[in-house]
Design an enzyme around this catalytic site. Structure first.
Site, PDB file in Angstrom:
ATOM      1  N   CYS A 172      -1.083  -4.559 -17.375  1.00 17.26           N
ATOM      2  CA  CYS A 172      -1.673  -3.648 -16.361  1.00 17.26           C
ATOM      3  C   CYS A 172      -1.003  -3.756 -14.819  1.00 17.26           C
ATOM      4  CB  CYS A 172      -3.165  -3.956 -16.121  1.00 17.26           C
ATOM      5  SG  CYS A 172      -3.690  -5.434 -15.756  1.00 17.26           S
ATOM      6  N   HIS A 177       0.784  -1.241   0.034  1.00 16.25           N
ATOM      7  CA  HIS A 177       0.096   0.033   0.135  1.00 16.25           C
ATOM      8  C   HIS A 177       0.718   1.288  -0.007  1.00 16.25           C
ATOM      9  CE1 HIS A 177      -4.005  -2.138   1.786  1.00 16.25           C
ATOM     10  NE2 HIS A 177      -3.877  -2.069   0.246  1.00 16.25           N
TER      11      HIS A 177
END
Length: 556
Positions: A486, A186
């Site tokens: 991606c 994160h």
């Protein structure tokens, strides 16, 4: 004397400044017993602290917006988990103080997560941060966090909680370095969104003395301790050159000889659209739809709610390409109404498309919502399934899309090595491939993408990973279909050139990376990219692959 350290570069740019350490504190409350008559009052204190922390996390998310908002909202849900709260209240009922009950309940849940497989173990840092915030509030002490400083600095931490990373002030925090984390943690994702240079998984980072001057290269992962004037000048000149190149390069992605490589954005919801448009994204290469489902882990969102959210994104890219990933539930994204609670290893169990095929009504509703959202719009809608393993998976997904009346291209994500090895077979059922390099690396090397100790194997420059990318791209070319990337690999400008040379037809990344990739691609011909790709694949390690590609592109 200058020394060099190396971690994992996760956010482009250069930062030169003095070290400041993230504040730390021991937040383990004493284990003391309370009389039975105080239990109700202590339970009330615990509930109020939990509600306050959840509200604070939501408020921070609203301020931050974008991907940070989704991360912080997930943390707020973690704080309010009813099972955790029930455990806290049980512990108080048998004599624990509110703060000790919270500490012990979270410790028990932490042990479950740590042993529950790769993805859930990667959420331990988020859980620890929630616990610390609740305990600090109950103890009446300030939360350890970003240091106060009136001068810019480089932040050093063991790891950064999303709540701290999301609201960093780039005017003060020149960059950050952590001991833990990986390229897809994160803190790394949020650093890229903020545009702050960052290096993670640097052994001994916390041993750097307060006030030490360091130079951080967020692209290479290099840290220069007490850099000399010549080193500083070189790094600053390179940063200035890069900034000028970014400003000078606009328009669609392409190599210097005109080979088009569409540059798309990865988004987590409508809040990320503005940044993608501002960065010049040619569309969306990965629209993660989990944000809608994580709002309420016990119930699926209605078709109407989904239609409204999807249409917001589709309307932002008229005539553009928007690739939507259907719900990727399971592993680190458990949903009470979908995912089993007792899987021994969720990352290797029922997740992604497997979950949706077990719950066809959820997939059917999502596909119907996408069909309605696209009605009357000129957007080029494409829909892809996560975690496709073989042709049978691809066929099942394509059949579901057709049954829902979806007028769009259907595709498959390549995140499992079997999909890359059998890509041509899968392409007989779907119209495009999209490589999720984060998961593909994790499953190829059996290396948890959240664990700093195995970050070497999570490096997208690993030649074995490049081989799988090449296999997929070659299969797509043979079938006359497209193959994009991606995963976070696409955000590395040098690696973007290599991926182009491997035959990848589009690149999707966090919006902040698009200008860097566009400017770098524009410097080289397709032939140069192909030679760099061949050199990288011929190497035996990630570092050798990067150096070999760099040597080819710099003409050495």
């Amino acid at each position: 004397m200058e020394t060099t350290l190396r971690g994992v570069g996760v956010s482009h740019g250069v930062a030169i400044g003095e070290v400041r350490h993230m504040g730390t504190a021991v937040l383990e409350p004493p284990a003391k017993q309370i009389p039975a008559e105080e239990a109700e009052r202590e339970q009330g204190r615990a509930r109020k602290a939990v509600e306050a922390v959840a509200a604070d996390l939501m408020a921070r998310g609203n301020l931050a917006g974008g991907e940070a908002q989704a991360v912080l909202e997930a943390q707020a849900m973690m704080a309010q988990d009813p099972e955790l709260m029930a455990d806290v209240e049980r512990r108080i009922a048998v004599g624990s103080t509110a703060e000790r009950a919270v500490y012990d309940a979270f410790a028990a849940y932490r042990a479950l997560l740590a042993g529950a497989g790769e993805y859930l173990a990667g959420r331990v840092a988020d859980l620890d941060d929630v616990r610390n915030r609740i305990v600090a509030r109950l103890l009446g002490v300030p939360m350890p966090g970003v240091p106060d400083s009136d001068r810019p600095y480089v932040l050093i931490a063991r790891d950064l909680a999303p709540a701290d990373t999301a609201l960093l002030d780039p005017a003060l925090v020149l960059g950050f370095v952590t001991e833990e984390g990986g390229p897809t943690s994160h803190s790394a994702i949020l650093a890229r969104a903020l545009g702050v240079p960052a290096v993670v998984a640097l052994p001994g980072a916390c041993e750097l003395a307060e006030g030490t001057v360091i130079a951080v290269d967020g692209s290479t992962g290099e840290i220069f301790v007490e850099p000399g004037e010549e080193r500083k000048a070189r790094m600053e000149a390179a940063a200035a050159e890069r900034k000028a190149a970014l400003a000078a390069t606009t328009g669609p992605g392409a190599t210097s000889d005109g080979h088009k490589v569409p540059l798309l954005a990865n988004i987590g919801g409508p809040a990320d659209v503005a940044a993608a448009v501002e960065a010049g994204a040619e569309g969306v290469g990965l629209f993660r739809t989990e944000f809608l489902f994580l709002d309420d882990s016990k119930n699926a969102p209605t078709e109407e709610k989904q239609v409204a959210a999807y249409r917001q994104v589709l309307e932002a890219f008229p005539e553009g390409r928007v690739v939507v990933r259907v719900l990727d539930a399971g592993a680190d994204k458990p949903l009470d109404f979908l995912t089993p609670a007792d899987e021994p290893n969720p990352a290797l169990g029922v997740r992604g498309l497997r979950t949706l095929l077990d719950h066809p009504e959820v997939l059917r509703t999502q596909l119907a919502a996408l069909a309605k959202a696209a009605e009357g719009l000129p957007v080029h809608l494409e829909v892809m399934a996560p975690m496709v393993a073989d042709r049978a998976d691809a066929r099942a997904f394509a059949d579901a899309c057709r049954a829902a009346g979806l007028r769009a291209k259907f595709g498959a994500m390549v995140e499992i090595p079997s999909a890359a090895l059998r890509a041509r077979s899968i392409l007989r059922e779907v119209e495009f491939l999209s490589l999720g390099t984060n998961d593909l690396a994790q499953y190829t090397f059996a290396a948890d993408r959240q664990v700093g100790a195995v970050s070497r194997l999570q490096d997208p420059w690993q030649p074995a990973l490049l081989d799988l990318v090449a296999l997929s791209a070659e299969a797509a070319r043979a079938e006359g279909k497209s193959c994009g990337v991606c995963g976070e690999a696409a955000s590395d400008p040098l690696l973007a050139c290599v991926l182009t040379g491997l035959g990848v037809t589009s690149l999707s990344m966090g919006s902040a990376s698009i200008p860097y990739v566009r400017a770098t691609l524009a410097k080289y011909t397709l032939a140069q990219c192909e030679r760099a790709a061949a050199a990288a694949r011929a190497a035996d390690s990630a570092e050798e692959a990067r150096n070999a590609a760099q040597a080819v592109l710099s003409g050495e």
